[in-house]
Design an enzyme around this catalytic site. Structure first.
Site: not given
Ligand code: SAH
Length: 214
Positions: A60
């Protein structure tokens, strides 16, 4: 421009965008975002931009990380659950602002890279796990704060259940391909209070584990 100068410019942009919490701003100043950004986007580390991190996922923009962190309202007593570790950048920021952070990621490879960054930066109050974050972390519940960094189609009831009394959850809710509402939910004595903070675009919260996670 040097990294230090880019950092100062970003902090000023965040202040202008309404981020007033000095603890949040100083965590953003101290955590090196370049350590979380892929090689080919190093120059954009201190731009207020969403960046691709592989596996179709995104890091983000700093303004969104700052807004969510400020809205969560952590302090040194809070126990935080993050869903969607990704690069680990949001986790690293939060780890400086809470007692302990639990973070769940469905992609094992992304989590491994994030874990290496935590060690390198000596962020020892982060506990990680590969799994489906929609289930939360029942063994560690309740949490005083929960942050979801992927968009849920509806408010995830299982996570709401893992929120302590007085607890706060920040979560983007809405369909893919359009804007989602960034919500702040507060567990109050008589129910859940809901506030809309902003309009955002996140990658989806996906159920289950990817086939490469075995
Ligand atoms: N907070 C992160 C960015 C998040 S992007 C940072 O600071 O870099 C969203 C993330 O959520 C991705 O890595 C994706 O793989 C994960 N994600 C999506 N669905 C998920 C789920 N059900 N359980 C765990 N992780 C999940």
């Amino acid at each position: 421009m040097t990294i230090a100068a880019r950092k100062i410019r970003l902090i000023m942009q965040l202040r202008r965008a309404g981020i007033a919490d000095t603890a949040v701003l100083s965590a953003i100043e101290r955590i090196p975002r370049e350590a979380f950004v892929p090689e080919s986007f190093q120059d954009q580390s201190y731009e207020d931009m969403t960046l691709p991190i592989g596996r179709g996922q995104t890091l983000s923009a700093p303004s969104v990380v700052a807004l969510m962190t400020q809205a969560l309202g952590t302090d040194r007593r809070t126990k935080v659950l993050e869903i969607g570790t990704g690069t680990g950048y949001q986790a690293a920021i939060l780890s400086r602002l809470c007692r302990r952070l639990y973070t769940v990621e469905r992609h094992r490879e992304l989590l491994g890279e994030a874990e290496r960054r935590f060690l390198k930066l000596r962020l020892y109050n982060i506990t990680t796990r590969v799994g489906d974050g929609a289930r939360g972390w029942p063994e560690q519940a309740p949490f005083t704060r929960i942050i979801v960094t992927a968009a849920a189609e509806t408010v995830p009831a299982t996570l709401v259940e893992q929120l302590a009394p007085g607890g706060v959850m920040v979560v983007p809710v809405g369909r893919q391909g359009g804007d989602q509402a960034l919500l702040r939910l507060t567990r109050e004595a008589d129910g859940i209070r809901e506030e809309i903070l902003d309009s955002v675009r996140f990658v989806p919260l996906v159920a289950g584990l990817p086939s490469d996670a075995a």
